[in-house]
Design a protein around this motif. Structure first.
Motif, short mmCIF file in Angstrom:
data_model
loop_
_atom_site.label_atom_id
_atom_site.label_comp_id
_atom_site.label_asym_id
_atom_site.label_seq_id
_atom_site.Cartn_x
_atom_site.Cartn_y
_atom_site.Cartn_z
N LEU A 65 0.82 -1.20 0.00
CA LEU A 65 0.00 0.00 0.00
C LEU A 65 0.86 1.26 0.00
O LEU A 65 0.42 2.32 0.41
CB LEU A 65 -0.92 0.00 1.23
CG LEU A 65 -2.07 -1.02 1.21
CD1 LEU A 65 -2.81 -1.00 2.52
CD2 LEU A 65 -3.01 -0.75 0.06
N SER A 66 2.09 1.12 -0.47
CA SER A 66 3.00 2.26 -0.51
C SER A 66 2.42 3.37 -1.39
O SER A 66 2.03 3.14 -2.54
CB SER A 66 4.36 1.82 -1.06
OG SER A 66 5.23 2.91 -1.20
N GLY A 67 2.36 4.58 -0.85
CA GLY A 67 1.85 5.72 -1.61
C GLY A 67 0.34 5.82 -1.64
O GLY A 67 -0.20 6.72 -2.29
N ILE A 68 -0.36 4.93 -0.96
CA ILE A 68 -1.83 4.93 -0.95
C ILE A 68 -2.31 5.33 0.44
O ILE A 68 -1.99 4.67 1.43
CB ILE A 68 -2.40 3.56 -1.34
CG1 ILE A 68 -1.96 3.22 -2.78
CG2 ILE A 68 -3.91 3.53 -1.22
CD1 ILE A 68 -2.36 1.85 -3.24
N ASP A 69 -3.09 6.42 0.52
CA ASP A 69 -3.56 6.92 1.80
C ASP A 69 -4.94 6.40 2.17
O ASP A 69 -5.38 6.56 3.31
CB ASP A 69 -3.59 8.46 1.78
CG ASP A 69 -2.19 9.04 1.63
OD1 ASP A 69 -1.24 8.41 2.10
OD2 ASP A 69 -2.07 10.12 1.02
N ARG A 70 -5.64 5.82 1.24
CA ARG A 70 -7.00 5.37 1.51
C ARG A 70 -7.01 4.21 2.51
O ARG A 70 -6.13 3.36 2.50
CB ARG A 70 -7.68 4.93 0.22
CG ARG A 70 -7.92 6.07 -0.75
CD ARG A 70 -8.75 5.60 -1.93
NE ARG A 70 -9.06 6.72 -2.82
CZ ARG A 70 -8.35 7.02 -3.90
NH1 ARG A 70 -7.31 6.28 -4.23
NH2 ARG A 70 -8.68 8.05 -4.66
N THR A 71 -8.04 4.19 3.33
CA THR A 71 -8.24 3.09 4.27
C THR A 71 -9.20 2.08 3.64
O THR A 71 -10.37 2.41 3.40
CB THR A 71 -8.82 3.60 5.60
OG1 THR A 71 -7.91 4.54 6.18
CG2 THR A 71 -9.03 2.45 6.57
N ILE A 72 -8.70 0.91 3.36
CA ILE A 72 -9.52 -0.12 2.72
C ILE A 72 -10.08 -1.02 3.81
O ILE A 72 -9.34 -1.64 4.57
CB ILE A 72 -8.68 -0.93 1.72
CG1 ILE A 72 -8.14 0.01 0.63
CG2 ILE A 72 -9.49 -2.05 1.10
CD1 ILE A 72 -7.20 -0.65 -0.35
N ALA A 73 -11.39 -1.09 3.90
CA ALA A 73 -12.05 -1.83 4.97
C ALA A 73 -11.87 -3.33 4.80
O ALA A 73 -11.74 -3.85 3.69
CB ALA A 73 -13.54 -1.48 4.99
N ASP A 74 -11.86 -4.03 5.95
CA ASP A 74 -11.84 -5.49 5.92
C ASP A 74 -13.11 -5.98 5.22
O ASP A 74 -14.17 -5.34 5.27
CB ASP A 74 -11.80 -6.06 7.34
CG ASP A 74 -10.53 -5.64 8.09
OD1 ASP A 74 -9.63 -5.09 7.44
OD2 ASP A 74 -10.47 -5.87 9.31
N GLU A 75 -12.98 -7.13 4.55
CA GLU A 75 -14.09 -7.76 3.82
C GLU A 75 -14.46 -7.01 2.53
O GLU A 75 -15.46 -7.34 1.89
CB GLU A 75 -15.35 -7.89 4.69
CG GLU A 75 -15.13 -8.68 5.98
CD GLU A 75 -14.63 -10.09 5.73
OE1 GLU A 75 -15.07 -10.70 4.74
OE2 GLU A 75 -13.80 -10.58 6.50
N THR A 76 -13.66 -6.02 2.13
CA THR A 76 -13.89 -5.37 0.84
C THR A 76 -13.77 -6.41 -0.27
O THR A 76 -12.87 -7.25 -0.26
CB THR A 76 -12.87 -4.25 0.61
OG1 THR A 76 -13.05 -3.25 1.60
CG2 THR A 76 -13.05 -3.62 -0.77
N LYS A 77 -14.67 -6.34 -1.23
CA LYS A 77 -14.65 -7.32 -2.32
C LYS A 77 -13.43 -7.11 -3.23
O LYS A 77 -13.01 -5.98 -3.46
CB LYS A 77 -15.94 -7.23 -3.14
CG LYS A 77 -17.17 -7.65 -2.36
CD LYS A 77 -18.42 -7.55 -3.22
CE LYS A 77 -19.66 -7.97 -2.42
NZ LYS A 77 -20.89 -7.87 -3.24
N ALA A 78 -12.90 -8.20 -3.72
CA ALA A 78 -11.72 -8.15 -4.58
C ALA A 78 -11.84 -9.20 -5.68
O ALA A 78 -12.61 -10.16 -5.56
CB ALA A 78 -10.44 -8.38 -3.77
N GLU A 79 -11.09 -8.98 -6.74
CA GLU A 79 -11.05 -9.94 -7.86
C GLU A 79 -9.61 -10.28 -8.17
O GLU A 79 -8.75 -9.40 -8.25
CB GLU A 79 -11.72 -9.36 -9.09
CG GLU A 79 -13.23 -9.23 -8.99
CD GLU A 79 -13.85 -8.76 -10.30
OE1 GLU A 79 -13.09 -8.23 -11.16
OE2 GLU A 79 -15.07 -8.91 -10.47
#
Length: 458
Positions: free
Chosen positions: A300-314
């Protein structure tokens, strides 16, 4: 009548002239006025599709050392697994050969034969003497008790020192020394002292029993008989030890011929290479910890957003297509680096699967995540937000001016600062509420504050 005709003709000419002037004036205005696309901000949660390169990662691992190799000169012949490889208990990890086995076994056998010959010679030279006596048994028991006491004494002193306590003097005084200590004495120190005191008691009893038999003329044996039995017992003990070493060497070599997986699981890494000599001190291979599944780890280098647990991914893989999964959690390492842990689909973790190994071989896999902001805000097309320096963002609000009968409705733009919260490729989230207002976007030339504009339609 003639005057009326002239007046009517004049009016027609005037009307045509006015119309032509208005036409050319409108044409000039159309040419010189900036054209903009009108857009209306939306209220909603910003969505951003984020792409990562996920690497197979094992959060918890277990190292395995083949200790038998420390007693042999084990040379690795072949390695049968690699990172990401699923193995079942008993599967071969690697094989070895002991290049010095014959030489080591011959040394032990020669030493055994030498001891055996000495025993035969001793028995022949003392064939008329008894091979057993109570005196010798008690003497051996006393020596064993003395060895045990020495070991316990050393262990107790080391344990005490590790806890800031120095044990000195006679072992019988140690309990008093502990009682004089301020504060609670660690349980491991108390237990070590108790074991040593008990071993001291065993030695004293054995010593007293041996000394007593020396005073008993009926049980005491002659010095030459005592020495013969002691020498004989020593040879037998040495031969037993050599036999044990030969058995142990053979078992070690047999065990090292094929080093097998101790349980089911994934191989994290193999520390040995074909042709290497393995010493049995360093770990030979590493597996995932029991009941701890691997994940995909993305930086997550350079990414400030907080990504919540259980977020959907592909997960997108050329061999297996697109597979859906979820984010497990965000982790901050000791060095401050942030990583995203993404769950691997069940089909990639099944026994006997090769999918994980292929991802490792490919250097990772692409992972897509649709990020959604926690709160709804004003969303503006990215092209409508301008910037004139760090944290200096603005938009052009459109203000309409409604004219009378002869004046058409006009529009002008007003430069308005906005606070940008987040961005995506398509939209920008701002803190200000710009609902029900229109913004100028995709202008055909540079705009200035207060400038009149016209709308164009795609």
């Amino acid at each position: 009548m003639r005057f009326k005709r002239f007046a009517l003709r004049g009016l027609v000419i005037l009307a045509v002239t006015v119309a032509l002037c208005m036409f050319f004036a409108r044409t000039v205005q159309t040419i010189t006025t900036p054209k903009v696309k009108l857009v209306t901000p939306q209220n909603g949660r910003l969505e951003v599709k984020m792409n990562f390169q996920g690497q197979v990662y094992f959060p918890k691992t277990e190292e395995f050392t083949v200790k038998e190799a420390a007693q042999t000169n084990a040379k690795v012949k072949a390695v049968y697994v690699s990172e990401g490889h699923w193995v079942s208990a008993g599967d071969i990890i690697f094989t070895t050969e002991c290049t010095s086995y014959e030489e080591d076994m011959k040394k032990l056998q020669d030493e055994y034969d030498e001891k055996n010959k000495s025993l035969l010679d001793l028995d022949i030279a003392n064939r008329s003497m008894s091979r057993e006596s109570r005196q010798n048994e008690l003497y051996d028991a006393m020596l064993s008790a003395q060895d045990a006491l020495a070991k316990q004494t050393t262990q107790a002193r080391v344990t005490a020192l590790n806890n800031g306590i120095t044990l000195t003097g006679d072992v019988s005084d140690w309990s008093k020394q502990l009682a004089a200590q301020s504060g609670d004495v660690p349980a491991e120190v108390v237990e070590a002292v108790e074991r040593t005191v008990a071993a001291s008691g065993v030695f004293q009893a054995a010593q007293e029993e041996y000394l007593a038999i020396l005073e008993n003329k009926k049980l005491k044996v002659k010095d030459d008989v005592f020495k013969y039995i002691q020498d004989r017992n020593e040879l037998i003990r040495a031969m037993d030890e050599l036999t044990g070493k030969m058995v142990e060497l053979t078992l070690c070599v047999d065990a090292l011929k094929e080093v097998r997986a101790p349980r089911d699981g994934f191989i994290v890494s193999v520390k040995v290479t074909a042709g290497d000599t393995y010493d049995g001190v360093q770990p030979a291979f590493v597996m995932n910890a029991e009941e701890e599944q691997p994940v995909l780890r993305a930086s997550l280098s350079g990414i400030d957003r907080t990504i919540a647990d259980e977020t959907k991914a592909e997960i997108k893989n050329d061999s297996y297509g697109t597979t859906r999964t979820t984010v497990r959690k965000t982790v901050t390492e000791k060095d401050g680096s942030k990583y995203l842990y993404i769950n691997l689909p069940e089909e990639m973790l099944e026994a006997g699967t090769t999918q994980l190994r292929r991802i490792v071989s490919a250097g990772g896999v692409q992972v897509s995540i649709t990020y959604r902001a926690k709160e709804a805000t004003t969303l503006i097309p990215a092209s409508a937000v301008r910037n004139e320096g760090e944290n200096q963002n603005y938009v052009f609000l459109v203000q309409r001016s409604y004219g009378g009968f002869m004046n058409a409705t006009s529009m002008k733009v007003v430069k308005t600062s906005v606070t940008v919260l987040e961005r995506s490729d398509s939209y920008v989230s701002v803190a200000e509420d710009l609902s029900y207002q229109q913004l100028a976007d995709r202008e055909d030339r540079t705009l200035t504050d207060g400038q009149t504009v016209m709308e164009y339609v795609d």
